[in-house]
Design a protein around this motif. Structure first.
Motif, PDB file in Angstrom:
ATOM      1  N   ALA A   1       2.617  -1.937   2.229  1.00 40.02           N
ATOM      2  CA  ALA A   1       3.303  -0.647   2.348  1.00 40.02           C
ATOM      3  C   ALA A   1       4.678  -0.678   1.710  1.00 40.02           C
ATOM      4  CB  ALA A   1       3.417  -0.244   3.818  1.00 40.02           C
ATOM      5  N   ASP A   2       5.406  -1.760   1.901  1.00 40.17           N
ATOM      6  CA  ASP A   2       6.743  -1.885   1.332  1.00 40.17           C
ATOM      7  C   ASP A   2       6.771  -2.774   0.098  1.00 40.17           C
ATOM      8  OD1 ASP A   2       7.928  -0.272   3.329  1.00 40.17           O
ATOM      9  OD2 ASP A   2       7.919  -1.978   4.705  1.00 40.17           O
ATOM     10  N   GLY A   3       5.593  -3.059  -0.447  1.00 35.64           N
ATOM     11  CA  GLY A   3       5.479  -3.924  -1.613  1.00 35.64           C
ATOM     12  C   GLY A   3       4.878  -5.261  -1.237  1.00 35.64           C
ATOM     13  N   GLY A   4       4.271  -5.904  -2.202  1.00 36.24           N
ATOM     14  CA  GLY A   4       3.705  -7.216  -1.943  1.00 36.24           C
ATOM     15  C   GLY A   4       2.328  -7.387  -2.545  1.00 36.24           C
TER      16      GLY A   4
ATOM     17  N   PRO B   1      -2.613  -1.565 -20.893  1.00 36.27           N
ATOM     18  CA  PRO B   1      -2.088  -0.249 -21.283  1.00 36.27           C
ATOM     19  C   PRO B   1      -2.610   0.895 -20.412  1.00 36.27           C
ATOM     20  CG  PRO B   1      -2.739  -1.492 -23.226  1.00 36.27           C
ATOM     21  CD  PRO B   1      -3.242  -2.258 -22.029  1.00 36.27           C
ATOM     22  N   ALA B   2      -3.897   0.836 -20.038  1.00 35.01           N
ATOM     23  CA  ALA B   2      -4.461   1.909 -19.207  1.00 35.01           C
ATOM     24  C   ALA B   2      -3.807   1.939 -17.830  1.00 35.01           C
ATOM     25  CB  ALA B   2      -5.970   1.737 -19.072  1.00 35.01           C
ATOM     26  N   VAL B   3      -3.444   0.776 -17.309  1.00 36.09           N
ATOM     27  CA  VAL B   3      -2.760   0.731 -16.015  1.00 36.09           C
ATOM     28  C   VAL B   3      -1.310   1.167 -16.171  1.00 36.09           C
ATOM     29  CG1 VAL B   3      -1.962  -0.790 -14.170  1.00 36.09           C
ATOM     30  CG2 VAL B   3      -4.287  -1.029 -15.062  1.00 36.09           C
ATOM     31  N   ALA B   4      -0.617   0.597 -17.152  1.00 38.20           N
ATOM     32  CA  ALA B   4       0.809   0.902 -17.324  1.00 38.20           C
ATOM     33  C   ALA B   4       1.036   2.383 -17.586  1.00 38.20           C
ATOM     34  CB  ALA B   4       1.381   0.063 -18.461  1.00 38.20           C
ATOM     35  N   ASP B   5       0.175   2.995 -18.388  1.00 37.78           N
ATOM     36  CA  ASP B   5       0.309   4.423 -18.681  1.00 37.78           C
ATOM     37  C   ASP B   5       0.184   5.279 -17.424  1.00 37.78           C
ATOM     38  OD1 ASP B   5      -0.083   7.024 -20.220  1.00 37.78           O
ATOM     39  OD2 ASP B   5      -2.069   6.772 -19.326  1.00 37.78           O
ATOM     40  N   PHE B   6      -0.590   4.801 -16.455  1.00 28.59           N
ATOM     41  CA  PHE B   6      -0.834   5.567 -15.238  1.00 28.59           C
ATOM     42  C   PHE B   6       0.341   5.486 -14.260  1.00 28.59           C
ATOM     43  CE2 PHE B   6      -3.475   6.268 -11.257  1.00 28.59           C
ATOM     44  CZ  PHE B   6      -3.796   7.588 -11.553  1.00 28.59           C
ATOM     45  N   ARG B   7       1.191   4.493 -14.419  1.00 31.17           N
ATOM     46  CA  ARG B   7       2.354   4.264 -13.561  1.00 31.17           C
ATOM     47  C   ARG B   7       1.958   4.266 -12.072  1.00 31.17           C
ATOM     48  NH1 ARG B   7       5.183   8.434 -13.686  1.00 31.17           N
ATOM     49  NH2 ARG B   7       3.860   9.737 -14.992  1.00 31.17           N
ATOM     50  N   PRO B   8       1.059   3.362 -11.700  1.00 32.45           N
ATOM     51  CA  PRO B   8       0.555   3.390 -10.322  1.00 32.45           C
ATOM     52  C   PRO B   8       1.567   2.865  -9.311  1.00 32.45           C
ATOM     53  CG  PRO B   8      -0.308   1.479 -11.466  1.00 32.45           C
ATOM     54  CD  PRO B   8       0.441   2.282 -12.494  1.00 32.45           C
ATOM     55  N   ASP B   9       1.458   3.362  -8.109  1.00 29.93           N
ATOM     56  CA  ASP B   9       2.226   2.829  -6.989  1.00 29.93           C
ATOM     57  C   ASP B   9       1.576   1.557  -6.449  1.00 29.93           C
ATOM     58  OD1 ASP B   9       4.146   5.014  -6.819  1.00 29.93           O
ATOM     59  OD2 ASP B   9       2.429   6.211  -6.167  1.00 29.93           O
ATOM     60  N   ALA B  10       0.267   1.435  -6.664  1.00 30.98           N
ATOM     61  CA  ALA B  10      -0.463   0.258  -6.223  1.00 30.98           C
ATOM     62  C   ALA B  10      -1.617   0.015  -7.182  1.00 30.98           C
ATOM     63  CB  ALA B  10      -0.988   0.425  -4.803  1.00 30.98           C
ATOM     64  N   ILE B  11      -2.015  -1.246  -7.263  1.00 32.36           N
ATOM     65  CA  ILE B  11      -3.169  -1.645  -8.077  1.00 32.36           C
ATOM     66  C   ILE B  11      -4.151  -2.368  -7.172  1.00 32.36           C
ATOM     67  CG2 ILE B  11      -3.976  -3.051 -10.018  1.00 32.36           C
ATOM     68  CD1 ILE B  11      -1.115  -2.765 -11.192  1.00 32.36           C
ATOM     69  N   PHE B  12      -5.418  -2.032  -7.319  1.00 31.97           N
ATOM     70  CA  PHE B  12      -6.500  -2.740  -6.635  1.00 31.97           C
ATOM     71  C   PHE B  12      -7.305  -3.453  -7.719  1.00 31.97           C
ATOM     72  CE2 PHE B  12      -9.353  -2.830  -2.798  1.00 31.97           C
ATOM     73  CZ  PHE B  12     -10.350  -3.607  -3.358  1.00 31.97           C
ATOM     74  N   LEU B  13      -7.363  -4.786  -7.643  1.00 27.46           N
ATOM     75  CA  LEU B  13      -8.155  -5.582  -8.586  1.00 27.46           C
ATOM     76  C   LEU B  13      -9.405  -6.078  -7.890  1.00 27.46           C
ATOM     77  CD1 LEU B  13      -8.730  -7.167 -11.189  1.00 27.46           C
ATOM     78  CD2 LEU B  13      -7.231  -8.989 -10.288  1.00 27.46           C
TER      79      LEU B  13
ATOM     80  N   LEU C   1       2.884  -4.882 -12.939  1.00 26.57           N
ATOM     81  CA  LEU C   1       2.815  -3.466 -13.300  1.00 26.57           C
ATOM     82  C   LEU C   1       2.954  -2.503 -12.131  1.00 26.57           C
ATOM     83  CD1 LEU C   1       0.008  -3.488 -16.028  1.00 26.57           C
ATOM     84  CD2 LEU C   1       2.482  -3.679 -16.307  1.00 26.57           C
ATOM     85  N   ALA C   2       3.038  -3.019 -10.923  1.00 27.47           N
ATOM     86  CA  ALA C   2       3.196  -2.134  -9.753  1.00 27.47           C
ATOM     87  C   ALA C   2       3.802  -2.936  -8.626  1.00 27.47           C
ATOM     88  CB  ALA C   2       1.841  -1.549  -9.329  1.00 27.47           C
ATOM     89  N   PRO C   3       4.468  -2.278  -7.707  1.00 29.74           N
ATOM     90  CA  PRO C   3       5.067  -3.014  -6.586  1.00 29.74           C
ATOM     91  C   PRO C   3       4.051  -3.511  -5.571  1.00 29.74           C
ATOM     92  CG  PRO C   3       5.438  -0.665  -6.334  1.00 29.74           C
ATOM     93  CD  PRO C   3       4.835  -0.854  -7.693  1.00 29.74           C
ATOM     94  N   ARG C   4       2.817  -3.024  -5.649  1.00 25.61           N
ATOM     95  CA  ARG C   4       1.791  -3.383  -4.673  1.00 25.61           C
ATOM     96  C   ARG C   4       0.520  -3.807  -5.410  1.00 25.61           C
ATOM     97  NH1 ARG C   4       4.285   1.260  -3.827  1.00 25.61           N
ATOM     98  NH2 ARG C   4       5.519   1.552  -1.904  1.00 25.61           N
TER      99      ARG C   4
END
Length: 370
Positions: free
Chosen positions: A118-121, A234-246, A278-281
């Motif tokens: 929630a606060d990053g990580g 590039p597809a992720v960075a362009d989206f400017r996500p708050d979180a990424i799920f891999l 690319l994202a804080p989460r």
């Protein structure tokens, strides 16, 4: 950003889909034991997954399906009508002792991961990643769709955009189908062409929300590096996500019996580390992976990299013993490197022209989005 966390549960230990099912192997227990013996799960790093409550599962699945799944576990039997309607009791999704509790625990781990970031990580939930389940039906070894439910939890927490990256050998059809045309969720899937579920063609974009790249047999580390740098990042960075799920399925590795790709686990580690910036989460799940040794080594290597640990050139005796104790119903003894090391040797090769062409198509689409 807070430190990396690892989620596990005792329910995975000894739980199998059946003696000869591809998921007859011990994956999460092996990853956990490897990380413990390597000293990578110190105080505060390892958490026990809760089990998601039935009401939470209806955030994606129908209440009728959840009830059928719970009833099938309780009775250890399904009627022909339930089998036909919900895909339960099939060869792919059989009746077994923990058929509700185990996937519900995977979902609980994903939802816990969402809370933890929630606060990053960064959180690694190797028991998650079941990306094929549909709202009213089990599909492809997946009884519940953990990524969808975890992503929906992230959005409910107030995050504006979530990027879903799937490097499993099989297309993440259930996740893509859950967010058609979404402006809040972008799905990016790299998967083997002409492989079940036979979805995720290059031109399929789910109403603009998805980027799909089917790749040919023998897909190697050199080709993956091109895809990572020119499509995924590039597809992720362009989206400017708050979180990424891999979704970090290990069935794209060369040793896997259910695919014909040729990656080393270095590709998975590189993806996790690159996405982390690319994202804080970042939430990293498991997924496919049907060779017990290559899967355990891959997910342990990913965890070590996320936790800032350095893998030894040769595993210590206790870690080696974890790998030597694994069993598989398939005949044959694994290569010694699968028992004594964690990082694969690079599996490089030529970049095929058809892959370059497909990458160019997706790059052009990205430019059009920009």
């Amino acid at each position: 950003m807070t430190g990396a966390r690892f989620i596990t549960s005792r329910i995975y230990r000894g739980s199998v889909y059946g003696a000869r099912h591809p998921l007859s192997i011990q994956r999460v227990p092996a990853v956990t034991d490897l990380a413990v013996t390597l000293g990578w799960l110190g105080p505060g790093r390892m958490l026990t997954s809760p089990r998601a409550k039935p009401a939470a599962l209806t955030g994606f699945h129908t209440s009728r399906y959840v009830a059928a799944l719970m009833a099938a576990e309780a009775a250890q039997h399904v009627s022909p009508e339930v089998r036909d309607r919900h895909g339960l009791g099939t060869l792919s999704n059989p009746v077994f002792a923990e058929m509700y509790r185990r996937p519900a625990t995977a979902v609980g781990g994903g939802m816990l991961a969402a809370e933890l970031v929630a606060d990053g990580g960064v959180v690694h939930n190797p028991g998650g990643g079941q990306h094929h389940a549909m709202p009213d039906r089990a599909e492809g070894f997946c009884f519940l769709n953990e990524p969808v439910l975890t992503i929906r939890r992230l959005l409910a927490m107030g995050l504006k955009r979530v990027a879903y990256v799937d490097i499993d050998a099989h297309h993440g059809d259930g996740v893509e189908a859950a967010f058609p045309g979404s402006e809040r969720v972008r799905t990016i899937s790299v998967h083997e062409a002409r492989r079940w579920p036979f979805t995720g063609a290059l031109g399929d974009n789910a109403g603009g929300a998805a980027f799909n790249l089917p790749v040919g047999r023998g897909f190697n580390d050199t080709e993956f590096a091109l895809v990572l740098e020119e499509v995924i990042l590039p597809a992720v960075a362009d989206f400017r996500p708050d979180a990424i799920f891999l979704q970090c399925g290990a069935d794209a590795l060369a040793e896997d019996p259910l695919a014909r790709l040729a990656l080393s686990n270095r590709a998975h580690v590189a993806t996790a580390l690159a996405l982390r910036a690319l994202a804080p989460r970042l939430i990293v799940s498991g997924g496919g992976g049907y060779n017990p040794w290559s899967t355990a080594r891959c997910w342990a290597a990913v965890w070590g990299a996320l936790a800032g640990e350095v893998a030894p050139d040769r595993l210590p005796d206790a870690a080696e013993a974890v790998l030597r104790a694994l069993h598989w119903h398939r005949k044959g003894i694994p290569d010694e490197t699968l028992l004594t090391t964690l990082a694969d040797a690079p599996r490089e090769g030529p970049v095929r022209d058809d892959l370059r062409s497909d990458v160019a198509v997706l790059k052009a689409r990205l430019r059009a989005v920009l």
